[in-house]
Write an enzyme that holds these catalytic residues in place. Structure first.
Site, PDB file in Angstrom:
ATOM      1  N   THR A  11       0.815  -1.218   0.000  1.00 34.92           N
ATOM      2  CA  THR A  11       0.000   0.000   0.000  1.00 34.92           C
ATOM      3  C   THR A  11       0.842   1.259   0.000  1.00 34.92           C
ATOM      4  O   THR A  11       0.530   2.227  -0.693  1.00 34.92           O
ATOM      5  CB  THR A  11      -0.932  -0.009   1.226  1.00 34.92           C
ATOM      6  OG1 THR A  11      -1.823  -1.122   1.131  1.00 34.92           O
ATOM      7  CG2 THR A  11      -1.746   1.274   1.306  1.00 34.92           C
ATOM      8  N   THR A  95       0.975  -4.626   4.196  1.00 38.02           N
ATOM      9  CA  THR A  95       0.631  -5.042   5.554  1.00 38.02           C
ATOM     10  C   THR A  95      -0.007  -6.427   5.626  1.00 38.02           C
ATOM     11  O   THR A  95       0.025  -7.067   6.679  1.00 38.02           O
ATOM     12  CB  THR A  95      -0.333  -4.025   6.198  1.00 38.02           C
ATOM     13  OG1 THR A  95      -1.550  -3.978   5.445  1.00 38.02           O
ATOM     14  CG2 THR A  95       0.292  -2.641   6.244  1.00 38.02           C
TER      15      THR A  95
END
Length: 489
Positions: A11, A95
């Site tokens: 991300t 993540t």
């Protein structure tokens, strides 16, 4: 200080709708153009290298959801390739599987012998970080800083944490530096996306940088064991070559235990275990209830585990769960199956540890017994060390051998006892605490006098309990001398 930033995707380095990792060169240029002056002011005197040499299959970067175990090896290889030229590494990572990579990299960047002692050891920080929101936003005028993102705080914080020079793999997120193989992703909506249920932070960054309550790993026991040494680095690369060639063939089945038809003739859990084994599973990680309890299922689940020809680790589905002795009748049968209690390892760390050790076993010539012992031992701080004295062994505490049924109990009234199969093999002369004093293991009586000492060993020797033969040996981590027996039956 020379800090290398390696981008894997995720991300923090993604833009667009739907989000996808931008090319590595474009991300590096954006960091230089938009953040370069701010980072230079925050890290005076440091030199940042934004590396763009990492490539996954297909030639680009990946969302961490798509990372395979062999991709952990590609990340580790890039660190080893650049190791001599940098003092620390910050790895930008998605993540979703950051906790898996945080657990796997320590196993890939260190090399261990049969006793779990490092033959090649990480000597520099390797810090994973990322963000819940992208660092940049793509506009009609080009990339701009995404003002609402946690990306800049995490990147800057990871770079500051690297200056602590802690020689281990860590995850930095939301102001906290966590040991990588102790961390779990706990939220997909809060900026505090990771936590470490069994180990407090190594450091916290807020108004200043503060060391945490958890002590860092010690790093190499001798200069020739550090990855700075070309010979040690060659050991790590040789291990990595073997692991990378076969780790994607590891099929570690992770099976959660849930309330089900445990009273049925063929319970679902027993069928899941047998299906996994019939499908070629090379290891099992079972997430039991509480302290690792698993229903026996009228004997069917017990029989399935007894028949398993692969290592079986029992972890806890509870975030703060710890699996040791199976105290409850509902799980007491597990000991007889040969399954291994994962201690306070997270299921993520247990899975990654088993995958890497299984893949490395042929390279090192590890048999089933050695592999089992290494799964129990704390190699990189992924679990509490159960077979060695770290600090004083206070009255009421115990060690358990990783390679068999041997116990060192420090009885508060009787003093230390070495036991095997219920028999006392050695009895200390008095109650007290066992601890290293210089080159000897000493029994310190309550009044502070020395009641007993072992033969001399190397000053950095580690007391390790072994079952073959039953003894507490003082092992020199640098292997500059043979182990010295401190207690024996």
């Amino acid at each position: 200080m020379r800090i290398c930033v390696i981008n894997t995707g995720g991300t923090i380095a993604s833009v667009g709708q739907p989000l996808a990792p931008m090319p590595s060169n474009r991300f590096a240029a954006a960091v230089t153009d938009l953040l370069g002056s701010a980072l230079a002011a925050a890290l005076p005197g440091d030199r940042l290298h934004l590396d763009s040499g990492l490539r996954f299959l297909g030639g680009g970067l990946l969302d961490s959801t798509d990372l395979r175990p062999s991709d952990w090896c590609r990340i580790a290889r890039r660190v080893l390739e650049l190791y001599a030229d940098h003092d620390a590494f910050v790895i930008l990572h998605g993540t979703d599987t950051m906790d898996f990579t945080g657990a796997a990299l320590p196993m890939l960047l260190n090399v261990f012998d049969n006793m779990g002692m490092a033959r090649a050891a990480l000597s520099k920080p390797v810090i994973l970080t990322g963000s819940q929101l992208p660092l940049f936003r793509d506009t009609s005028q080009g990339l701009v800083l995404n003002a609402g993102s946690d990306g800049f705080a995490n990147l800057a914080g990871a770079l500051q944490a690297a200056r602590l020079r802690l020689p281990e793999v860590a995850i930095f997120f939301d102001g906290k530096l966590l040991r990588g193989n102790r961390a779990l992703k706990v939220s997909s909506t809060r900026f505090a996306g990771f936590d470490s249920p069994h180990l407090s932070p190594l450091a916290e960054i807020g108004i200043g940088v503060h060391h945490g309550l958890a002590g860092s790993l010690g790093g190499p026991a001798a200069p020739d064991l550090a990855l700075d040494d070309p010979a040690a680095r060659a050991l790590a690369l040789a291990q990595l070559d073997t692991v990378q060639s076969c780790i994607d063939d590891q099929r570690i089945a992770q099976i959660p235990v849930v309330p089900s038809d445990h009273g049925a003739p063929r319970p679902l859990l027993a069928r899941m275990i047998r299906d996994a084994l019939d499908g070629g599973a090379t290891g099992l990680v079972l997430e039991g209830f509480g302290e690792g309890n698993i229903p026996a299922g009228n004997g069917a689940i017990e029989a399935a585990l007894m028949d398993a020809p692969v290592p079986v680790l029992i972890a806890s589905r509870a975030i703060g769960g710890q699996v040791g002795a199976f105290h409850y009748a509902a799980g007491a049968w597990i000991d007889g199956t040969g399954a291994i209690a994962a201690g306070d390892m997270t299921p993520v760390a247990a899975w990654a540890k088993m995958a890497v050790l299984n893949a490395a076993a042929a390279h090192h010539g590890w048999g089933a017994a050695t592999l089992r012992a290494l799964l129990v031992r704390s190699l990189n701080g992924e679990c509490a060390p159960l077979d060695r004295i770290v600090g004083p062994l206070q009255p009421g505490r115990r060690l358990t051998a990783a390679d068999g049924d041997v116990l060192l109990l420090n009885d508060p009234d009787l003093g230390p006892q070495l036991r095997a199969a219920g028999r006392v093999l050695w009895q200390g002369p008095s109650p007290g605490r066992l601890q290293m004093q210089g080159d000897r293991l000493a029994l310190i009586a309550p009044d502070g006098t020395v009641a007993w000492t072992s033969p001399p060993a190397q000053p950095d020797a580690v007391p390790v309990l072994t079952a073959s033969p039953p003894s507490l040996v003082l092992v020199d981590p640098g292997r500059r001398a043979a182990p010295v027996t401190a207690l024996a039956g």
